[in-house]
Scaffold this motif. Sequence first.
Motif, PDB file in Angstrom:
ATOM      1  N   ASP A  43       0.937   2.520   1.527  1.00  0.00           N
ATOM      2  CA  ASP A  43       1.916   1.430   1.440  1.00  0.00           C
ATOM      3  C   ASP A  43       2.283   0.873   2.808  1.00  0.00           C
ATOM      4  OD1 ASP A  43       2.643   1.580  -1.585  1.00  0.00           O
ATOM      5  OD2 ASP A  43       2.716   3.658  -0.882  1.00  0.00           O
ATOM      6  N   GLY A  44       1.555   1.305   3.850  1.00  0.00           N
ATOM      7  CA  GLY A  44       1.763   0.751   5.181  1.00  0.00           C
ATOM      8  C   GLY A  44       2.844   1.424   6.000  1.00  0.00           C
ATOM      9  N   PHE A  45       3.338   2.582   5.555  1.00  0.00           N
ATOM     10  CA  PHE A  45       4.351   3.311   6.316  1.00  0.00           C
ATOM     11  C   PHE A  45       3.663   4.177   7.375  1.00  0.00           C
ATOM     12  CE2 PHE A  45       6.516   3.677   1.909  1.00  0.00           C
ATOM     13  CZ  PHE A  45       6.989   2.381   1.992  1.00  0.00           C
ATOM     14  N   GLU A  46       4.316   4.375   8.516  1.00  0.00           N
ATOM     15  CA  GLU A  46       3.841   5.406   9.442  1.00  0.00           C
ATOM     16  C   GLU A  46       3.804   6.715   8.660  1.00  0.00           C
ATOM     17  OE1 GLU A  46       3.813   8.768  11.634  1.00  0.00           O
ATOM     18  OE2 GLU A  46       5.842   8.137  11.043  1.00  0.00           O
ATOM     19  N   SER A  47       2.736   7.479   8.807  1.00  0.00           N
ATOM     20  CA  SER A  47       2.468   8.585   7.875  1.00  0.00           C
ATOM     21  C   SER A  47       3.544   9.660   7.834  1.00  0.00           C
ATOM     22  CB  SER A  47       1.116   9.226   8.198  1.00  0.00           C
ATOM     23  OG  SER A  47       1.100   9.735   9.524  1.00  0.00           O
ATOM     24  N   GLN A  48       4.151   9.980   8.972  1.00  0.00           N
ATOM     25  CA  GLN A  48       5.134  11.065   8.964  1.00  0.00           C
ATOM     26  C   GLN A  48       6.437  10.655   8.279  1.00  0.00           C
ATOM     27  OE1 GLN A  48       4.766  13.837  12.618  1.00  0.00           O
ATOM     28  NE2 GLN A  48       4.233  11.808  13.399  1.00  0.00           N
ATOM     29  N   ILE A  49       6.951   9.483   8.594  1.00  0.00           N
ATOM     30  CA  ILE A  49       8.165   9.034   7.908  1.00  0.00           C
ATOM     31  C   ILE A  49       7.858   8.729   6.451  1.00  0.00           C
ATOM     32  CG2 ILE A  49       8.015   6.522   8.385  1.00  0.00           C
ATOM     33  CD1 ILE A  49      11.206   8.681   8.676  1.00  0.00           C
ATOM     34  N   GLY A  50       6.618   8.287   6.175  1.00  0.00           N
ATOM     35  CA  GLY A  50       6.236   7.965   4.810  1.00  0.00           C
ATOM     36  C   GLY A  50       6.127   9.186   3.923  1.00  0.00           C
ATOM     37  N   ILE A  51       5.443  10.217   4.405  1.00  0.00           N
ATOM     38  CA  ILE A  51       5.219  11.419   3.599  1.00  0.00           C
ATOM     39  C   ILE A  51       6.421  12.356   3.641  1.00  0.00           C
ATOM     40  CG2 ILE A  51       3.843  13.547   3.504  1.00  0.00           C
ATOM     41  CD1 ILE A  51       1.418  11.783   4.311  1.00  0.00           C
ATOM     42  N   ASN A  52       6.930  12.627   4.833  1.00  0.00           N
ATOM     43  CA  ASN A  52       8.010  13.609   4.967  1.00  0.00           C
ATOM     44  C   ASN A  52       9.321  13.128   4.355  1.00  0.00           C
ATOM     45  OD1 ASN A  52       6.044  14.917   6.427  1.00  0.00           O
ATOM     46  ND2 ASN A  52       7.065  14.741   8.400  1.00  0.00           N
ATOM     47  N   HIS A  53       9.637  11.854   4.549  1.00  0.00           N
ATOM     48  CA  HIS A  53      10.927  11.341   4.057  1.00  0.00           C
ATOM     49  C   HIS A  53      10.825  10.370   2.885  1.00  0.00           C
ATOM     50  CE1 HIS A  53      14.862   9.591   3.724  1.00  0.00           C
ATOM     51  NE2 HIS A  53      14.430   8.426   4.149  1.00  0.00           N
ATOM     52  N   LEU A  54      10.158   9.245   3.064  1.00  0.00           N
ATOM     53  CA  LEU A  54      10.198   8.194   2.044  1.00  0.00           C
ATOM     54  C   LEU A  54       9.583   8.642   0.716  1.00  0.00           C
ATOM     55  CD1 LEU A  54       9.353   5.085   4.262  1.00  0.00           C
ATOM     56  CD2 LEU A  54      11.573   5.651   3.238  1.00  0.00           C
ATOM     57  N   GLY A  55       8.481   9.380   0.782  1.00  0.00           N
ATOM     58  CA  GLY A  55       7.875   9.872  -0.452  1.00  0.00           C
ATOM     59  C   GLY A  55       8.814  10.779  -1.228  1.00  0.00           C
ATOM     60  N   HIS A  56       9.495  11.680  -0.521  1.00  0.00           N
ATOM     61  CA  HIS A  56      10.435  12.579  -1.185  1.00  0.00           C
ATOM     62  C   HIS A  56      11.696  11.846  -1.637  1.00  0.00           C
ATOM     63  CE1 HIS A  56       8.210  16.044   0.860  1.00  0.00           C
ATOM     64  NE2 HIS A  56       8.136  16.284  -0.440  1.00  0.00           N
ATOM     65  N   PHE A  57      12.079  10.812  -0.908  1.00  0.00           N
ATOM     66  CA  PHE A  57      13.215   9.990  -1.331  1.00  0.00           C
ATOM     67  C   PHE A  57      12.928   9.380  -2.702  1.00  0.00           C
ATOM     68  CE2 PHE A  57      15.582   6.013  -1.641  1.00  0.00           C
ATOM     69  CZ  PHE A  57      16.839   6.346  -1.159  1.00  0.00           C
TER      70      PHE A  57
END
Length: 302
Positions: A113-127
């Motif tokens: 979805d175009g997110f930087e991978s660490q903020i995308g996987i560690n935070h946004l995905g779990h959000f």
Amino acid sequence: MNGFKLEEIPSQSGKIAIVTGANSGLGLETAEGLAKVGYKVIMAARNQEKAEEAQAKILKKNPNAMLDILLLDLNSLAAIKKFTENFLNKYDQLDLLVNNAGLMMPPYQKTKDGFESQIGINHLGHFLLTGLLIDTLNRFPGSRVVSLSSIAHKNGKINFEDFHSRKKYNAQGAYSQSKLACLMFAYELQRRLDKKDYKIVSVAAHPGVAMTNLMQYLPPFMVKVGKAIGPLLLQPPKMGAMPTLRAALDPSVKGGEYFGPSGFGEIKGAPERVHSSRRSLDREVANKLWELSEKETGIKFL
């Protein structure tokens, strides 16, 4: 809060937990610990073969463990929605969500979805995952959400001007930001649950410095040094999972608490309640992060 022994936890038979990243490292140890006390554990993992290998390891030690594998790729919002749909089609109960899966200091890359991978996987995905499951959790009073942070959060700052590191990428800085976000999410989630009078407990944990495959992206010399000194100075994965298990199982836990190792620098040791950085307690930033996370993931809840 003195002492925590898995053997002293009453049977949790009849309860269901989801553990993300349950195929290796901390996730595998967490799944094993929860199964040991009677939880049925949904092993949410990206790779079917690796998940089956992990399942076999647990069953070898505990033939009575109740385990189910459901594929989850936190790299994709669509895949997270599909996982949730598959889970809710199969189960109508959820007592515990452990947001464990993570990525640490890779070369710059983006999620689907175009997110930087660490903020995308560690935070946004779990959000997103938490938001999609929050109503199911709320049907079971005393249910918990455990969010995995890191001592690296202490160096983190939420960079709203370049949230996805598109202007400048520093792997360590992006990792620290993502783990600060995970912790602030846990705190803000509890505040919002309280306002809505939801009977869910939101807590956070960190493993100290544990020898897991999270270290795969470190420079080779650091990996070599880590393997040499690891047994003496670092947490083995089983101990690294203990703060998570305490956050998930200790009956005295209260919403908004944070658990980590009790030793020097919180690097290793038995799990206890720990303190987080002043920055992690900033409610204004936490609210702004929540609103941005809603915008990025397309979900509004609480």
